[in-house]
Write a protein that holds these residues in place. Sequence first.
Motif, PDB file in Angstrom:
ATOM      1  N   ARG A 150       0.828  -1.207   0.000  1.00 40.34           N
ATOM      2  CA  ARG A 150       0.000   0.000   0.000  1.00 40.34           C
ATOM      3  C   ARG A 150       0.863   1.259   0.000  1.00 40.34           C
ATOM      4  NH1 ARG A 150      -4.666  -1.634   4.451  1.00 40.34           N
ATOM      5  NH2 ARG A 150      -5.849  -3.038   3.101  1.00 40.34           N
ATOM      6  N   ALA A 151       1.958   1.238   0.782  1.00 42.74           N
ATOM      7  CA  ALA A 151       2.842   2.391   0.826  1.00 42.74           C
ATOM      8  C   ALA A 151       3.488   2.639  -0.531  1.00 42.74           C
ATOM      9  CB  ALA A 151       3.913   2.188   1.894  1.00 42.74           C
ATOM     10  N   GLN A 152       3.909   1.547  -1.182  1.00 40.78           N
ATOM     11  CA  GLN A 152       4.519   1.692  -2.505  1.00 40.78           C
ATOM     12  C   GLN A 152       3.503   2.202  -3.519  1.00 40.78           C
ATOM     13  OE1 GLN A 152       7.853   1.236  -3.331  1.00 40.78           O
ATOM     14  NE2 GLN A 152       7.101   2.281  -5.175  1.00 40.78           N
ATOM     15  N   GLN A 153       2.268   1.699  -3.416  1.00 43.15           N
ATOM     16  CA  GLN A 153       1.220   2.155  -4.329  1.00 43.15           C
ATOM     17  C   GLN A 153       0.942   3.642  -4.136  1.00 43.15           C
ATOM     18  OE1 GLN A 153      -2.551   0.195  -3.853  1.00 43.15           O
ATOM     19  NE2 GLN A 153      -3.312   0.874  -5.831  1.00 43.15           N
ATOM     20  N   ALA A 154       0.916   4.094  -2.868  1.00 48.52           N
ATOM     21  CA  ALA A 154       0.695   5.510  -2.594  1.00 48.52           C
ATOM     22  C   ALA A 154       1.825   6.352  -3.166  1.00 48.52           C
ATOM     23  CB  ALA A 154       0.570   5.734  -1.084  1.00 48.52           C
ATOM     24  N   THR A 155       3.053   5.848  -3.045  1.00 48.89           N
ATOM     25  CA  THR A 155       4.204   6.558  -3.600  1.00 48.89           C
ATOM     26  C   THR A 155       4.098   6.668  -5.113  1.00 48.89           C
ATOM     27  OG1 THR A 155       5.636   5.788  -1.803  1.00 48.89           O
ATOM     28  CG2 THR A 155       6.716   6.537  -3.821  1.00 48.89           C
ATOM     29  N   ASP A 156       3.752   5.558  -5.751  1.00 48.49           N
ATOM     30  CA  ASP A 156       3.619   5.549  -7.207  1.00 48.49           C
ATOM     31  C   ASP A 156       2.498   6.482  -7.661  1.00 48.49           C
ATOM     32  OD1 ASP A 156       5.660   3.711  -7.254  1.00 48.49           O
ATOM     33  OD2 ASP A 156       4.345   1.968  -7.527  1.00 48.49           O
ATOM     34  N   ASP A 157       1.382   6.486  -6.919  1.00 46.16           N
ATOM     35  CA  ASP A 157       0.261   7.356  -7.278  1.00 46.16           C
ATOM     36  C   ASP A 157       0.651   8.827  -7.172  1.00 46.16           C
ATOM     37  OD1 ASP A 157      -1.308   5.176  -7.741  1.00 46.16           O
ATOM     38  OD2 ASP A 157      -2.406   5.273  -5.839  1.00 46.16           O
ATOM     39  N   ALA A 158       1.394   9.175  -6.119  1.00 44.89           N
ATOM     40  CA  ALA A 158       1.813  10.569  -5.946  1.00 44.89           C
ATOM     41  C   ALA A 158       2.719  11.014  -7.084  1.00 44.89           C
ATOM     42  CB  ALA A 158       2.515  10.734  -4.596  1.00 44.89           C
ATOM     43  N   ARG A 159       3.632  10.150  -7.477  1.00 46.84           N
ATOM     44  CA  ARG A 159       4.547  10.484  -8.561  1.00 46.84           C
ATOM     45  C   ARG A 159       3.820  10.587  -9.905  1.00 46.84           C
ATOM     46  NH1 ARG A 159       9.337   6.449  -6.453  1.00 46.84           N
ATOM     47  NH2 ARG A 159      10.330   7.940  -5.032  1.00 46.84           N
ATOM     48  N   ARG A 160       2.832   9.687 -10.095  1.00 45.81           N
ATOM     49  CA  ARG A 160       2.071   9.720 -11.351  1.00 45.81           C
ATOM     50  C   ARG A 160       1.261  10.997 -11.467  1.00 45.81           C
ATOM     51  NH1 ARG A 160      -2.925   8.754 -11.959  1.00 45.81           N
ATOM     52  NH2 ARG A 160      -3.111   7.615  -9.985  1.00 45.81           N
ATOM     53  N   ILE A 161       0.602  11.374 -10.360  1.00 52.33           N
ATOM     54  CA  ILE A 161      -0.197  12.602 -10.357  1.00 52.33           C
ATOM     55  C   ILE A 161       0.682  13.812 -10.658  1.00 52.33           C
ATOM     56  CG2 ILE A 161      -1.546  14.152  -8.886  1.00 52.33           C
ATOM     57  CD1 ILE A 161      -2.586  11.611  -7.466  1.00 52.33           C
ATOM     58  N   SER A 162       1.882  13.811 -10.059  1.00 53.28           N
ATOM     59  CA  SER A 162       2.797  14.918 -10.302  1.00 53.28           C
ATOM     60  C   SER A 162       3.224  14.978 -11.765  1.00 53.28           C
ATOM     61  CB  SER A 162       4.028  14.771  -9.405  1.00 53.28           C
ATOM     62  OG  SER A 162       4.976  15.772  -9.677  1.00 53.28           O
ATOM     63  N   ALA A 163       3.498  13.807 -12.337  1.00 54.04           N
ATOM     64  CA  ALA A 163       3.947  13.762 -13.728  1.00 54.04           C
ATOM     65  C   ALA A 163       2.849  14.171 -14.690  1.00 54.04           C
ATOM     66  CB  ALA A 163       4.441  12.362 -14.061  1.00 54.04           C
ATOM     67  N   GLU A 164       1.588  13.836 -14.347  1.00 57.58           N
ATOM     68  CA  GLU A 164       0.471  14.134 -15.246  1.00 57.58           C
ATOM     69  C   GLU A 164      -0.020  15.573 -15.133  1.00 57.58           C
ATOM     70  OE1 GLU A 164      -2.427  11.278 -14.177  1.00 57.58           O
ATOM     71  OE2 GLU A 164      -1.474   9.612 -15.278  1.00 57.58           O
ATOM     72  N   SER A 165       0.410  16.284 -14.093  1.00 57.31           N
ATOM     73  CA  SER A 165      -0.135  17.623 -13.857  1.00 57.31           C
ATOM     74  C   SER A 165       0.502  18.703 -14.719  1.00 57.31           C
ATOM     75  CB  SER A 165       0.037  17.988 -12.379  1.00 57.31           C
ATOM     76  OG  SER A 165       1.417  18.059 -12.054  1.00 57.31           O
ATOM     77  N   GLY A 166       1.554  18.360 -15.472  1.00 64.10           N
ATOM     78  CA  GLY A 166       2.188  19.311 -16.385  1.00 64.10           C
ATOM     79  C   GLY A 166       2.734  20.503 -15.643  1.00 64.10           C
ATOM     80  N   THR A 167       2.327  21.706 -16.090  1.00 62.72           N
ATOM     81  CA  THR A 167       2.848  22.936 -15.485  1.00 62.72           C
ATOM     82  C   THR A 167       2.386  23.086 -14.046  1.00 62.72           C
ATOM     83  OG1 THR A 167       0.957  24.144 -16.369  1.00 62.72           O
ATOM     84  CG2 THR A 167       2.965  24.115 -17.701  1.00 62.72           C
TER      85      THR A 167
END
Length: 212
Positions: A173-190
């Motif tokens: 779960r911790a790894q999934q939360a980490t991956d989700d945070a990084r994905r959201i950051s990458a998808e947010s663009g500017t």
Amino acid sequence: PNAPTVEMLRDLASARVRFIVIGGVAAQLLGSPRVTRDLDILYDTSADNLGHLADVLTRWRAYLRGVEPGLPFIPDAKTIKAVEVLTLDTDFGWFDILQRVAGIGAYADAIRTADSVALGDFTVNVLSLESLIRSKLATGRPRDKTEVLELEALRDVAEQHRAAAVRLVARVRAQQATDDARRISAESGTNRMPADEINSEISAARRASRKE
């Protein structure tokens, strides 16, 4: 359990008998290497269940164990209800049926904490390790002292396995939360999430996993 015991359990389940496996077979189903000659069950004494159980006993040609052959015995619902413990011989082997278990109580008391164990294509309810230990202590027979030590060891191993599984789930779960945070950051663009916010999300996820 041996093949005849499994067939007995399958037949009881197919006949919709409400029961909990107790005694030596219960210990076997929960990991004990101990060998036992008979199947013991704790059964629901409701009228419909007594009928289902009586049908099974009739098919198995159940007869009182240790009683001289030829004496009249009809394993109907009335007979079953009248006796709290019946020790029987059947076409499959020894079969003991109980309305109450020492230290535990009746079916309604035991079913709350019973374990469900799969046996191929069907499942049975089994008295939990903790309840087995309590019943052995309540019975107090000399042989039960050794069996209690064995059951306590099995309980400790089971608890260690459960704890390890919880830790694994928390890490996932911790790894999934980490991956989700990084994905959201990458998808947010500017509008990318600042690094300190990502680290804050990761730290929160890890703290949550430690609490679990």
